[in-house]
Design a protein around this motif. Structure first.
Motif: not given
Length: 274
Positions: A130, A140, A142-145, A148
């Motif tokens: 990624k 920061h 990373s992991g958010s809708t 991603e």
């Protein structure tokens, strides 16, 4: 060439031994006995990343102050910027090279850090799954809708740039790596084209694993029409390069109209006249 100390030369020769012993199978280097201040490395893009099966070349220069100062690394970009840390001018941004921010333990440590760590870090930290999150200030997300989703879009664009880089490397292989480039792409051509076809059909970029394409959920698929059109154009170019260097069974990946024209062109002239 500027004269160097015996300790400088000894340290570089020690680095050679470490590389010979511990280099991963996906990284290759060539050293030059007449110019021990230089070496050239090629990294094969790892499975599961938008760089998979690509070849990425780097030149390494050991300055006079080495190892008290880090080596200088130049990336063969072909004018393409396919990663936040790899500039089109060839600059490589990496904490270990002191060209990127990082804490003390991430930066070059004289007597501890090695060129092996540098090339492995480029492969693992830069050419990763990624790369979008390598952009300053994006980690920061990373992991958010939203993060991603942007990462998937970035991977789409990155894979196209990786295809462009493959074409560039095939057409202009770095000196002393000509046979390596041909051998690599002849052996990987089919996997690259199978993956590209899957991506054009909606599979997520980077899902190539062990020569096959894993199924992904519908929500994870790349559906951008622009992506598919751009990829198709560059894949067509890549197929022609693969055929030119002797890769087998690549013609089937050409568009049907192109294949038909090629077959007609192979017939005797009388057979093509109605």
């Amino acid at each position: 060439m500027k004269l160097h100390s015996k300790s400088w030369a000894k340290r570089i020769q020690e680095e050679w031994k470490v590389l010979e012993k511990d280099l991963p199978d996906s990284i290759f280097v060539r050293v030059y006995e007449s110019r021990i201040d230089l070496l050239r490395a090629v990294i094969i893009g790892a499975e599961g990343t938008p760089y998979h099966d690509g070849l990425f070349f780097f030149d390494v220069f050991f300055p006079n102050g080495y190892p008290n100062v880090p080596p200088e690394v130049h990336y063969h970009s072909g004018g393409v910027r396919l990663n936040p840390n790899l500039y089109s001018c060839g600059k490589v941004c990496l904490s270990l090279l002191n060209t990127w921010a990082g804490n003390k333990n991430e930066k070059w440590l004289p007597g501890v850090s090695t060129i092996l760590q540098v090339v492995v870090s480029i492969q693992g930290l830069i050419l990763n799954t990624k790369p979008y999150f390598n952009e300053p200030g994006y980690a920061h997300l990373s992991g958010s809708t939203d993060g991603e989703m942007r990462s998937l879009q970035y991977n789409d664009e990155t894979f196209i740039l990786s295809i462009r880089t493959m074409v560039y490397v095939i057409r202009r292989p770095p000196k002393n790596f000509e046979d390596f480039v041909i051998g690599h792409f002849c052996s990987r051509a089919h996997d690259i084209l199978v993956a590209s076809k899957a991506y054009m059909e909606g599979a997520q970029v980077g899902c190539l694993v062990k020569g096959g394409v894993q199924d992904v959920d519908q929500g994870d698929k790349s559906c951008s029409k622009q992506f598919k059109m751009s990829l198709a154009a560059y894949v067509d170019m890549l197929v022609r390069e693969f055929i030119r260097i002797g890769a087998k069974d690549c013609e089937k990946f050409l568009p049907p109209s192109t294949t038909v024209k090629k077959k007609l062109g192979e017939l005797p002239l009388a057979a093509t006249v109605s």
